[in-house]
Design an enzyme around this catalytic site. Structure first.
Site, short mmCIF file in Angstrom:
data_model
loop_
_atom_site.label_atom_id
_atom_site.label_comp_id
_atom_site.label_asym_id
_atom_site.label_seq_id
_atom_site.Cartn_x
_atom_site.Cartn_y
_atom_site.Cartn_z
N ASP A 1 0.71 -1.52 0.26
CA ASP A 1 0.32 -0.22 -0.33
C ASP A 1 0.83 1.22 -0.24
OD1 ASP A 1 -2.27 -1.54 0.11
OD2 ASP A 1 -2.34 -0.98 1.47
N ASN A 2 2.14 0.95 0.69
CA ASN A 2 3.11 2.67 1.07
C ASN A 2 4.27 2.35 0.69
OD1 ASN A 2 1.07 3.10 2.87
ND2 ASN A 2 1.65 2.01 4.48
#
Ligand SMILES: C[C@H](OP(=O)(O)O)C(=O)O
Ligand SMILES: [Mg+2]
Length: 318
Positions: free
Chosen positions: A24-25
């Site tokens: 996600d990051n």
């Protein structure tokens, strides 16, 4: 001792998609990943825009302390990157100033001696500290032992050393006076440990770690490294951004800073480091490490989980 698996090469649409879906990051290193000096690496902007469209979150983490966060914001904008705000950029000049308060409890208002560029000075001023040294024009002169600048200001509470191309004998000698002063009691903060960085025209150039280590050697003093691979730096970035460690990938071009940062920080449950070959580390360097991990200090921690030609390649198939 666990033997780390060989890194997986991202070389197909399936492997690229799986990698992007898994995280996600993203933490992006800058020199060698996003740009080579003042030139963006071709195609990288498209990858960032792809991640934007997918709703992925990312920040930039650079050991280059020569520019402040605000200067990096301008650099990104000039290269066509949209929406890169100050809170998305983590240069080590910012980390060095944070360490004054967090590690040494030195309050704003204190004087700090700088061997480095304007990035450190600007971040100090922003937090209310008073920089001395740095880009002061009086340092741009040939060494003279009677020069006033060699006299220690007893109010200086810390020394920060980082990247600079202005490395002359007057600067080194004046910085040494602070590092030796009062039985070496003034804290010594190093903004990076990089030996080199990939510069323009294919040149490999001396990086800030060489400056920091010069001062370490001449003063016979250890320094606090605030840059990658410091897990303190990583933890503060994850917590500022609310990033889940297990869903975060570090993308970088240097094994002993970027890849170690991701590995030591246990990103992606231990599989959270992606090496790009667009900067200082080439395929033969990676192969040499994989074949001889024990000839490197803490060699296992330098092996990336994944590798790819460049950040641009990640979206070429998509
Ligand atoms: C190499 C390093 O920059 P980074 O790759 O961390 O952006 C530096 O310029 O000292
Ligand atoms: Mg780099």
């Amino acid at each position: 001792m666990t033997i780390k698996a060989a890194p997986v090469r991202i070389n197909s649409r399936e492997s690229a998609e799986a990698l992007i879906d898994r995280y996600d990051n993203f933490l992006f290193d800058c020199d060698g990943v996003i740009w080579l000096d003042e030139k963006a690496i071709p195609g990288v902007l498209r990858t960032i825009e792809y991640l934007n469209a997918k709703g992925k979150k990312y920040v930039f983490v650079t050991n280059n302390s020569s520019k402040s966060r605000q200067d990096y914001v301008s650099k990104f904008a000039k290269m066509g990157f949209k929406g890169i705000t100050k809170d998305k950029v983590y240069p080590t000049c910012y980390a060095a100033v944070a360490a004054l308060k967090d590690n040494y409890k030195i309050e704003p208002g204190a004087k700090v001696w700088v061997l480095g560029d304007s990035g450190i000075e600007q971040e100090l001023i922003e937090e209310g500290y008073i920089p001395l040294g740095g880009t002061d024009e009086r340092l741009n002169v040939a060494f003279n032992p009677n020069d006033e600048i060699l006299k220690v200001d007893p109010e200086v509470k810390a020394v920060i050393v980082g990247s600079t191309k202005e490395f002359n004998y007057t600067r080194i000698a004046s910085t040494l006076q602070y590092l030796l002063y009062n039985n070496k009691s003034i804290p010594f903060i190093g903004a990076n440990i990089d030996r080199t960085y990939p510069g323009p025209e294919g040149l490999i150039l001396p990086a800030g770690g060489s400056v920091v280590n010069y001062m370490h050697y001449t003063s016979s003093r250890e320094f606090l490294n605030v840059g990658k691979p410091s897990t303190v730096f990583l933890d503060s970035i994850l917590s500022h951004n609310g990033f889940d460690r297990s869903k975060t990938l570090m993308v970088g071009d240097t094994l002993y800073t970027d890849i170690k940062f991701g590995n030591d920080g246990l990103l992606g449950d231990g599989s959270g480091s992606l090496l790009v070959l667009s900067g200082g580390t080439k395929l033969p360097d990676l192969n040499h490490l994989i074949q001889n991990p024990h000839s490197f200090e803490d060699g296992e921690s330098l092996i990336p989980s994944f590798f790819i030609e460049s950040l641009a390649t990640l979206t070429e198939w998509l």
